[in-house]
Design an enzyme around this catalytic site. Structure first.
Site, PDB file in Angstrom:
ATOM      1  N   LEU A   1      35.031  32.446  37.106  1.00 37.92           N
ATOM      2  CA  LEU A   1      36.103  31.509  37.298  1.00 37.92           C
ATOM      3  C   LEU A   1      36.301  31.457  38.617  1.00 37.92           C
ATOM      4  O   LEU A   1      36.396  30.296  39.713  1.00 37.92           O
ATOM      5  CB  LEU A   1      37.383  31.439  36.680  1.00 37.92           C
ATOM      6  CG  LEU A   1      37.263  31.604  34.938  1.00 37.92           C
ATOM      7  CD1 LEU A   1      38.778  31.790  34.519  1.00 37.92           C
ATOM      8  CD2 LEU A   1      36.407  30.489  34.609  1.00 37.92           C
TER       9      LEU A   1
ATOM     10  N   ASP B   1      37.122  40.121  46.484  1.00 43.13           N
ATOM     11  CA  ASP B   1      36.419  40.740  45.185  1.00 43.13           C
ATOM     12  C   ASP B   1      36.096  42.500  45.327  1.00 43.13           C
ATOM     13  O   ASP B   1      36.108  42.732  46.560  1.00 43.13           O
ATOM     14  CB  ASP B   1      35.215  40.144  44.868  1.00 43.13           C
ATOM     15  CG  ASP B   1      34.913  40.218  43.389  1.00 43.13           C
ATOM     16  OD1 ASP B   1      34.933  39.349  42.519  1.00 43.13           O
ATOM     17  OD2 ASP B   1      34.586  41.463  42.894  1.00 43.13           O
TER      18      ASP B   1
ATOM     19  N   ASP C   1      41.090  45.909  46.475  1.00 44.20           N
ATOM     20  CA  ASP C   1      41.656  46.021  45.082  1.00 44.20           C
ATOM     21  C   ASP C   1      43.043  44.832  45.187  1.00 44.20           C
ATOM     22  O   ASP C   1      43.787  45.314  46.151  1.00 44.20           O
ATOM     23  CB  ASP C   1      42.057  47.426  44.784  1.00 44.20           C
ATOM     24  CG  ASP C   1      43.043  47.561  43.511  1.00 44.20           C
ATOM     25  OD1 ASP C   1      43.173  46.457  42.855  1.00 44.20           O
ATOM     26  OD2 ASP C   1      43.260  48.466  43.226  1.00 44.20           O
ATOM     27  N   VAL C   2      42.945  44.123  44.392  1.00 49.05           N
ATOM     28  CA  VAL C   2      44.267  43.092  44.548  1.00 49.05           C
ATOM     29  C   VAL C   2      45.644  43.805  44.325  1.00 49.05           C
ATOM     30  O   VAL C   2      46.663  43.557  44.831  1.00 49.05           O
ATOM     31  CB  VAL C   2      43.968  41.915  43.663  1.00 49.05           C
ATOM     32  CG1 VAL C   2      42.914  41.033  44.188  1.00 49.05           C
ATOM     33  CG2 VAL C   2      43.974  42.586  42.136  1.00 49.05           C
TER      34      VAL C   2
ATOM     35  N   CYS D   1      42.420  34.594  40.622  1.00 53.54           N
ATOM     36  CA  CYS D   1      41.496  34.743  39.553  1.00 53.54           C
ATOM     37  C   CYS D   1      40.980  36.334  38.988  1.00 53.54           C
ATOM     38  O   CYS D   1      40.279  36.492  38.116  1.00 53.54           O
ATOM     39  CB  CYS D   1      40.029  34.061  39.760  1.00 53.54           C
ATOM     40  SG  CYS D   1      40.405  32.335  39.802  1.00 53.54           S
TER      41      CYS D   1
ATOM     42  N   SER E   1      46.081  33.055  30.692  1.00 54.05           N
ATOM     43  CA  SER E   1      45.120  32.918  29.462  1.00 54.05           C
ATOM     44  C   SER E   1      45.770  32.396  28.266  1.00 54.05           C
ATOM     45  O   SER E   1      47.237  32.532  28.118  1.00 54.05           O
ATOM     46  CB  SER E   1      44.657  34.234  29.256  1.00 54.05           C
ATOM     47  OG  SER E   1      43.738  34.199  27.745  1.00 54.05           O
TER      48      SER E   1
ATOM     49  N   TYR F   1      46.348  43.010  27.415  1.00 52.87           N
ATOM     50  CA  TYR F   1      45.855  41.804  28.159  1.00 52.87           C
ATOM     51  C   TYR F   1      46.711  40.773  27.964  1.00 52.87           C
ATOM     52  O   TYR F   1      47.151  40.039  28.670  1.00 52.87           O
ATOM     53  CB  TYR F   1      44.361  41.315  27.411  1.00 52.87           C
ATOM     54  CG  TYR F   1      43.903  40.134  28.101  1.00 52.87           C
ATOM     55  CD1 TYR F   1      43.396  40.241  29.425  1.00 52.87           C
ATOM     56  CD2 TYR F   1      43.787  38.948  27.303  1.00 52.87           C
ATOM     57  CE1 TYR F   1      42.775  39.076  30.005  1.00 52.87           C
ATOM     58  CE2 TYR F   1      43.264  37.826  28.065  1.00 52.87           C
ATOM     59  CZ  TYR F   1      42.545  37.938  29.226  1.00 52.87           C
ATOM     60  OH  TYR F   1      41.968  36.906  29.967  1.00 52.87           O
TER      61      TYR F   1
ATOM     62  N   LYS G   1      48.939  38.668  31.002  1.00 56.93           N
ATOM     63  CA  LYS G   1      49.006  37.326  31.127  1.00 56.93           C
ATOM     64  C   LYS G   1      50.212  36.559  30.809  1.00 56.93           C
ATOM     65  O   LYS G   1      50.410  35.637  31.403  1.00 56.93           O
ATOM     66  CB  LYS G   1      47.699  36.594  30.258  1.00 56.93           C
ATOM     67  CG  LYS G   1      46.290  37.163  30.601  1.00 56.93           C
ATOM     68  CD  LYS G   1      45.897  36.762  32.278  1.00 56.93           C
ATOM     69  CE  LYS G   1      44.685  37.211  32.484  1.00 56.93           C
ATOM     70  NZ  LYS G   1      44.214  36.794  33.941  1.00 56.93           N
TER      71      LYS G   1
ATOM     72  N   THR H   1      31.937  32.934  31.296  1.00 59.13           N
ATOM     73  CA  THR H   1      32.138  33.844  32.109  1.00 59.13           C
ATOM     74  C   THR H   1      30.740  34.886  32.159  1.00 59.13           C
ATOM     75  O   THR H   1      30.337  34.727  31.170  1.00 59.13           O
ATOM     76  CB  THR H   1      33.390  34.479  32.267  1.00 59.13           C
ATOM     77  OG1 THR H   1      33.337  35.181  30.790  1.00 59.13           O
ATOM     78  CG2 THR H   1      34.549  33.601  32.346  1.00 59.13           C
TER      79      THR H   1
END
Length: 253
Positions: A17, A36, A57-58, A84, A146, A159, A163, A194
């Protein structure tokens, strides 16, 4: 927010995405910084679109700061952030081998939720310091949640929690940052093509698609990117969470 000429960061921009979003923003004239963890992927996408690769790393404060500092020097300053980056790890609270390791839960929360917040706070600081555009805007942030935030399946507790946190941040973040001329919106995608799903057999992909009411197929990353574009350009959409799922409602399993 006008895309053309705007400096943008797309986290997770090396694939899926994020890659589709980076390509679309570049096609509309943005100066795209592809952020990334995968250096090769970031460089490849950036090279293809005439953008700037950023590796890191975000959820790391220094990596995030380095990214926004770089993007703030392009164009008239950092104006667009699209988050993303994320992982989709699975694991049951009580599985056959015992309880879900706390480290596994913590890793998903750290990358998906903490990483999104880290980039949002750092980008907002830069955007708030930028000059106002003609319409009073300074920046726009689009986060990725999500449908699992609403109908998490068995094995998605970590997860879904990550989200769900992103969904819950949308409104308070928009309310808080609005005084700086910064909008915040969130996209909650369903099942998209994806790289993870593309690796599955075609029969499996088709089977997943039949669960979606209409259109009965997996989502195309380009459709996600177009939704992001809408949220960037439409100045009156703020604090919203948009489900992008073909009316899918996930079953328990």
């Amino acid at each position: 927010m006008k895309i053309e000429g705007s400096s943008a960061i797309v986290t997770g921009g090396g694939s899926g995405l994020g890659e589709a979003t980076a390509r679309l923003l570049a096609a509309h004239g943005a100066i795209v910084h592809v952020f990334d963890r995968n250096e090769k992927a970031a460089q490849q996408v950036a090279e293809d679109i005439g953008g700037v690769p950023l590796v890191g790393d975000v959820a790391n404060e220094e990596d995030g700061k380095r990214a926004v500092d770089k993007a703030a020097k392009a164009g008239d300053g950092l104006r667009i952030l699209v988050n993303c980056a994320g992982i989709a790890a699975a694991g049951r609270i009580l599985g056959r081998e015992g309880t879900l390791p706390l480290a596994d839960f913590d890793r998903v929360i750290r990358i998906n939720l903490v990483g999104t917040f880290n980039m949002m706070r750092l980008a907002a600081e830069r955007m708030a310091a930028a000059d106002e555009r003609e319409d009073g805007a300074r920046g726009v942030i689009v986060n990725t949640a999500s449908v699992a935030a609403f109908e998490g399946q068995v094995g998605q507790v970590a997860y879904s929690a990550s989200k769900g946190g992103i969904v819950s941040m949308a409104l308070p973040a928009a309310r808080e940052l609005g005084r700086f001329g910064i909008r915040v919106n969130t996209v909650a995608p369903g099942i998209f093509l994806t790289p993870l799903l593309l690796a599955l057999p075609k029969e499996t992909q088709d089977s997943l698609g039949t669960a979606i009411p209409y259109p009965s197929r997996l989502g195309n990353p380009a459709e996600f990117a177009e939704t992001v574009r809408f949220l960037i350009e439409n100045q009156y959409v703020n604090g919203e969470v948009i489900r992008l799922d073909g009316a899918l409602r996930m079953q328990p399993k």
